[in-house]
Design an enzyme around this catalytic site. Structure first.
Site, PDB file in Angstrom:
ATOM      1  N   GLU A  98     -17.923 -44.524  37.581  1.00 22.38           N
ATOM      2  CA  GLU A  98     -16.516 -44.571  37.990  1.00 22.38           C
ATOM      3  C   GLU A  98     -15.728 -43.537  37.194  1.00 22.38           C
ATOM      4  OE1 GLU A  98     -14.280 -45.013  39.948  1.00 22.38           O
ATOM      5  OE2 GLU A  98     -13.495 -47.052  39.968  1.00 22.38           O
ATOM      6  N   ASP A 102      -8.772 -49.151  35.225  1.00 21.69           N
ATOM      7  CA  ASP A 102      -7.383 -49.466  34.869  1.00 21.69           C
ATOM      8  C   ASP A 102      -7.224 -50.990  34.856  1.00 21.69           C
ATOM      9  OD1 ASP A 102      -4.658 -49.411  34.446  1.00 21.69           O
ATOM     10  OD2 ASP A 102      -4.135 -48.691  36.433  1.00 21.69           O
ATOM     11  N   PHE A 151      -0.547 -42.163  33.909  1.00 23.11           N
ATOM     12  CA  PHE A 151      -1.223 -41.749  35.130  1.00 23.11           C
ATOM     13  C   PHE A 151      -1.796 -40.346  34.943  1.00 23.11           C
ATOM     14  CE2 PHE A 151      -1.804 -40.363  39.493  1.00 23.11           C
ATOM     15  CZ  PHE A 151      -2.447 -41.482  40.013  1.00 23.11           C
ATOM     16  N   VAL A 152      -3.111 -40.236  35.091  1.00 26.59           N
ATOM     17  CA  VAL A 152      -3.782 -38.959  34.841  1.00 26.59           C
ATOM     18  C   VAL A 152      -4.424 -38.408  36.113  1.00 26.59           C
ATOM     19  CG1 VAL A 152      -4.215 -39.403  32.395  1.00 26.59           C
ATOM     20  CG2 VAL A 152      -5.889 -40.174  34.097  1.00 26.59           C
ATOM     21  N   ASP A 158      -7.144 -38.163  41.355  1.00 24.92           N
ATOM     22  CA  ASP A 158      -6.148 -37.552  42.240  1.00 24.92           C
ATOM     23  C   ASP A 158      -4.775 -38.191  42.114  1.00 24.92           C
ATOM     24  OD1 ASP A 158      -7.051 -40.061  43.562  1.00 24.92           O
ATOM     25  OD2 ASP A 158      -5.683 -39.398  45.152  1.00 24.92           O
ATOM     26  N   ARG A 164      -7.877 -33.170  42.248  1.00 17.28           N
ATOM     27  CA  ARG A 164      -9.244 -33.576  41.879  1.00 17.28           C
ATOM     28  C   ARG A 164     -10.055 -32.420  41.317  1.00 17.28           C
ATOM     29  NH1 ARG A 164     -10.214 -38.762  44.156  1.00 17.28           N
ATOM     30  NH2 ARG A 164      -9.214 -39.136  46.164  1.00 17.28           N
TER      31      ARG A 164
HETATM   32  P1  IMP Z   1      -8.322 -50.496  38.949  1.00 21.02           P
HETATM   33  O1  IMP Z   1      -8.824 -51.388  40.037  1.00 21.02           O
HETATM   34  O2  IMP Z   1      -6.887 -50.735  38.643  1.00 21.02           O
HETATM   35  O3  IMP Z   1      -9.176 -50.521  37.697  1.00 21.02           O
HETATM   36  O4  IMP Z   1      -8.271 -49.051  39.544  1.00 21.02           O
HETATM   37  C1  IMP Z   1      -9.314 -48.214  39.544  1.00 21.02           C
HETATM   38  C2  IMP Z   1      -9.034 -47.062  40.495  1.00 21.02           C
HETATM   39  O5  IMP Z   1      -7.664 -46.715  40.557  1.00 21.02           O
HETATM   40  C3  IMP Z   1      -9.739 -45.836  39.987  1.00 21.02           C
HETATM   41  O6  IMP Z   1     -11.017 -45.741  40.536  1.00 21.02           O
HETATM   42  C4  IMP Z   1      -8.830 -44.725  40.437  1.00 21.02           C
HETATM   43  O7  IMP Z   1      -9.188 -44.329  41.737  1.00 21.02           O
HETATM   44  C5  IMP Z   1      -7.466 -45.336  40.478  1.00 21.02           C
HETATM   45  N1  IMP Z   1      -6.695 -45.011  39.244  1.00 21.02           N
HETATM   46  C6  IMP Z   1      -6.393 -45.823  38.218  1.00 21.02           C
HETATM   47  N2  IMP Z   1      -5.687 -45.181  37.270  1.00 21.02           N
HETATM   48  C7  IMP Z   1      -5.547 -43.912  37.718  1.00 21.02           C
HETATM   49  C8  IMP Z   1      -4.922 -42.736  37.161  1.00 21.02           C
HETATM   50  O8  IMP Z   1      -4.353 -42.708  36.068  1.00 21.02           O
HETATM   51  N3  IMP Z   1      -4.996 -41.616  37.926  1.00 21.02           N
HETATM   52  C9  IMP Z   1      -5.608 -41.575  39.141  1.00 21.02           C
HETATM   53  N4  IMP Z   1      -6.220 -42.637  39.678  1.00 21.02           N
HETATM   54  C10 IMP Z   1      -6.177 -43.797  38.980  1.00 21.02           C
HETATM   55 MG    MG Z   2     -11.904 -44.332  41.738  1.00 19.63          MG
END
Ligand code: IMP
Ligand code: MG
Length: 179
Positions: A98, A102, A151-152, A158, A164
């Protein structure tokens, strides 16, 4: 693109070095196992591509596409499968690749799905971890870099499908969101 970036969090050489390091760890941990590396599209691509080159044991790769972010910078917690695996993972030792963890909601759901498919073991390798964002209990097994709750973009990550292709990880300027 560079002028949309507020600051660089992780440089390209740092990422390269980390991929090497993680690849060696994974090589040692998975010797004699039936390793399948499953990438979560699309963000995993640069990281997974660099990482698997440093895993020096036989392995298979497969991909899944799930979406949890719908054009915003907040996680919705809703996970939809857009593309499922092509191969069977029954009895395999699965390593999910992955880009970033987050809230942890996406991976939690994906792990449940893979466990139903009969994976013998399921571990996670992520380039980035934002532990402050966690809403469910989830601890990735291999982490490249722990970063703050910002946010990165870049190196697979992306904003609205762009950035990307940046070779580094950077924080986007706020004014870019509000365009
Ligand atoms: P989670 O379910 O909140 O852990 O989100 C995971 C997904 O959210 C990742 O696979 C990313 O696609 C997207 N994501 C989370 N944080 C970021 C960020 O800072 N930048 C870009 N995409 C993010
Ligand atoms: Mg992802």
């Amino acid at each position: 693109m560079d002028q949309d970036i507020k600051k660089i969090l992780v440089t390209e050489p740092e990422i390269n070095e980390k991929c090497k390091e993680l690849g060696h760890l994974i090589t040692n941990d998975y010797k004699g196992k039936k390793l399948v590396v499953i990438g979560l599209l699309k963000g995993c691509i640069p990281f997974m591509s660099d990482l698997v080159k440093h895993i020096d044991i036989p392995l298979c790769v497969d991909y899944m596409s799930v979406s949890s972010y719908h054009g915003t910078t907040e996680s919705s917690g809703y996970v939809r499968v857009n593309k499922d695996l092509d191969t069977s993972i029954n009895g395999s030792d699965v390593l999910i690749a992955e880009d970033i963890v987050d809230t942890g909601k996406t991976l939690k759901k994906v792990m449940e799905m893979l466990s139903v498919k009969g994976a013998k073991s399921i571990k996670i390798v992520t380039l980035l971890d934002k532990p402050e964002g966690r809403l469910v209990e989830l601890i990735p097994d291999y982490v490249g870099f722990v970063i703050p709750k910002e946010f990165v973009v870049g190196y697979g990550l992306d904003f609205n499908e762009y950035y990307r292709n940046l070779p580094y990880i950077g924080v986007l300027k706020e004014e870019v969101y509000s365009k």
